[in-house]
Design an enzyme around this catalytic site. Structure first.
Site: not given
Length: 260
Positions: A49-50, A70, A82-83, A140, A209, A219
């Site tokens: 998403g970002r 990222k 908004d990423g 992943r 994920d 992450d």
């Protein structure tokens, strides 16, 4: 940078930023990765998403790494976000991922944090930033879950073949290659969780994920180290049932590998 054969000595700071952000690359076919996954036990279809993958970087010794941005902005998987990212959490990921590396624990690494000059609205306005992340791979368990879900057998087999060729080429000529591949992933995950428990590290969000098939810690969101030993410690504000508590990490790793 020197570890992966990137020499920035002849560039000034602005040029280095442009290189790391992909502005100097002639091929600008960057992409965000789609994947699926079990988030807090519930299956859903997701994606970066970002995050944006600039591509693969190959060192002089033929080691291959992903270079990822990222916080670079919206992607097809941003949903209502908004990423973008803000400076504090990106510096925090930089520090923790480098700490993990120097503690001898397999981890993605942070090559740089670059400020964007924007003010990003969260609970208040905060300075925007982009993290340049380096990983052996961003493939992943969730990547394979999406591959299975799509029911496109030929494409899925290509994904499996690519993953084995990239991460575990020593398995290519072995019998029962898929079983050996699964065994290898299990072995690396077991070793990784042992290392986490050894230093009191809590990942915080061990969704499928967020489990890399390269055996790296990936992450760094709501993660932490234990200050005081309490096995039930949770470090995610939404983990109200303690699914990803410190003591549950070995069990969740097993659960995730069962999904894989």
């Amino acid at each position: 940078a020197k570890d992966i054969d990137l020499n920035f000595d002849k560039y000034d700071e602005k040029e280095i930023c442009d290189i790391l952000l992909g502005n100097k690359l002639s091929n600008k076919e960057f992409f965000s990765q789609a994947y699926a996954g079990h988030q807090f036990g519930q299956f859903t279809i997701l994606g970066d998403g970002r995050a944006l993958l600039l591509g693969e970087h190959v060192t002089k010794n033929n080691k291959r790494f992903d270079i990822q941005l990222k916080g670079s902005g919206r992607t097809p998987y941003s949903r209502n976000g908004d990423g973008k990212a803000v400076l504090g959490p990106m510096i925090r990921e930089y520090l923790i991922s480098e700490a993990m590396h120097y503690l001898g624990i397999p981890s993605t690494r942070a090559l740089a944090v670059i400020t964007t000059g924007e003010n990003i609205l969260r609970e208040k306005f905060e300075p925007g930033a982009i993290l340049i992340r380096v990983a052996k791979s961003h493939i992943r368990v969730g990547t394979f879950q999406l591959g299975s879900l799509l029911k496109k057998r030929e494409e899925f087999e290509k994904l499996i073949e690519y993953t084995i060729n990239r991460l575990y080429p020593e398995l290519i000529n072995k019998n029962n290659i898929y079983v050996n591949f699964f065994d290898k992933v299990c072995e690396l995950q077991i070793n990784l969780i042992v290392e986490w428990m050894r230093v009191g590290f809590i990942h915080g969000v061990m969704n499928t994920d967020n489990m890399s098939l390269s055996g790296e810690t990936i992450d760094y969101g709501p993660c932490a180290y234990l200050d005081i030993y309490n096995p039930k410690t949770v470090f995610s504000s939404i983990d109200i049932n303690g699914r990803y508590s410190f003591e549950n990490q070995p069990k969740i790793s097993l659960w995730n590998l069962a999904r894989f």
